[in-house]
Scaffold this motif. Structure first.
Motif, short mmCIF file in Angstrom:
data_model
loop_
_atom_site.label_atom_id
_atom_site.label_comp_id
_atom_site.label_asym_id
_atom_site.label_seq_id
_atom_site.Cartn_x
_atom_site.Cartn_y
_atom_site.Cartn_z
N THR A 14 50.88 37.61 60.65
CA THR A 14 49.89 36.58 60.97
C THR A 14 48.94 36.38 59.79
OG1 THR A 14 48.36 38.18 61.91
CG2 THR A 14 49.97 37.21 63.41
N ASN A 15 48.01 35.43 59.96
CA ASN A 15 47.04 35.14 58.90
C ASN A 15 46.13 36.33 58.63
OD1 ASN A 15 48.08 32.59 58.86
ND2 ASN A 15 46.47 31.71 60.14
N THR A 16 45.86 37.11 59.68
CA THR A 16 44.93 38.23 59.51
C THR A 16 45.65 39.51 59.09
OG1 THR A 16 45.14 38.76 61.86
CG2 THR A 16 43.31 37.34 61.20
N ALA A 48 54.40 36.22 75.39
CA ALA A 48 54.93 35.05 74.69
C ALA A 48 53.85 33.97 74.65
CB ALA A 48 56.17 34.53 75.40
N GLY A 49 53.62 33.37 73.51
CA GLY A 49 52.64 32.31 73.36
C GLY A 49 51.22 32.80 73.12
N TYR A 50 51.00 34.11 73.10
CA TYR A 50 49.65 34.65 72.89
C TYR A 50 49.31 34.65 71.41
CZ TYR A 50 45.84 37.98 72.52
OH TYR A 50 44.65 38.58 72.22
N ASN A 56 42.59 32.37 66.39
CA ASN A 56 42.35 31.06 66.99
C ASN A 56 41.35 30.31 66.14
OD1 ASN A 56 44.02 31.39 69.15
ND2 ASN A 56 42.42 32.04 70.56
N THR A 57 41.73 29.16 65.71
CA THR A 57 40.80 28.30 64.98
C THR A 57 40.51 27.11 65.87
OG1 THR A 57 42.68 27.26 63.89
CG2 THR A 57 41.55 29.00 62.68
N TYR A 58 39.32 27.08 66.46
CA TYR A 58 38.94 26.03 67.39
C TYR A 58 38.50 24.81 66.60
CZ TYR A 58 36.61 23.61 71.19
OH TYR A 58 36.23 22.68 72.12
#
Length: 197
Positions: A14-16, A48-50, A56-58
């Motif tokens: 992931t990005n982090t 799944a989908g989490y 999360n970028t709102y």
């Protein structure tokens, strides 16, 4: 591939920097990690989908996203957006929502406040100290005498200190009022004597 480590199949990053292992059924698992004592923690299954909260970028509601992508209404795509200043407008500057050079009139409350200040400045000021002393003396002479005697006791202690050290300007002013206070005490005692007879 200079500088990059090849990832095996079934691993996502992931990005982090979190590393997920993708299972055959499509679910993701965070690999077990080693504790300081050498034992392994359990692998963590990810639904799944989490997406983790830190990833999360709102971007706001859909409506805001659509309007942001369109630009400013009524302005063509070739025109640059006007510069906005973060400071409030003062003295003929730009006021948002008004044409350049527009100076709004002061509000009704501000006008009323300014008028009362002008009226208050125009009125001559009466001596505020004379009225309260007379009221206090006529209201209860016993209390006023007690108050004046306390002040005279303070002045006596200041006179003793004045022999040894320099006094401040306020203390010297207090000492200069000793004769006035003694005269007022004498007047009040006379009034009390007349009332009791």
């Amino acid at each position: 591939m200079s500088g990059q480590v090849p990832r095996p199949d079934g691993v996502q990053t992931t990005n982090t920097g979190s590393v997920y292992h993708v299972q055959e059924d499509g679910s993701k698992v965070i690999a077990p990690t080693r504790r300081p004592d050498g034992t392994l923690r359990k692998p963590v299954r990810v639904r799944a989908g989490y997406t983790p909260l830190e990833e999360n970028t709102y971007k706001g509601p859909e409506v805001q996203q659509r309007f942001a992508s369109r630009g400013i209404p009524g302005m063509g795509p070739s025109e640059p957006a006007p510069e906005r200043s973060s400071r409030p407008a003062s003295g003929g500057g730009y006021v948002p929502g008004f044409p350049p050079g527009y100076v709004p009139e002061p509000k009704a409350k501000a006008k009323a406040k300014a008028e009362t200040q002008v009226k208050a400045a125009a009125k001559p000021k009466a001596e505020p100290k004379a009225a309260p002393k007379e009221e206090a003396a006529s209201a209860d002479p016993d209390k006023r005498i007690r108050n004046l005697r306390k002040k005279l006791a303070e002045i006596a202690s200041l006179e003793e200190r004045a022999a040894n050290e320099d006094l401040s300007e306020e203390q010297q002013q207090k000492m200069s009022r000793k004769a006035e206070m003694e005269a007022e005490v004498a007047d009040l005692e006379d009034q009390l004597a007349k009332l009791k007879v």
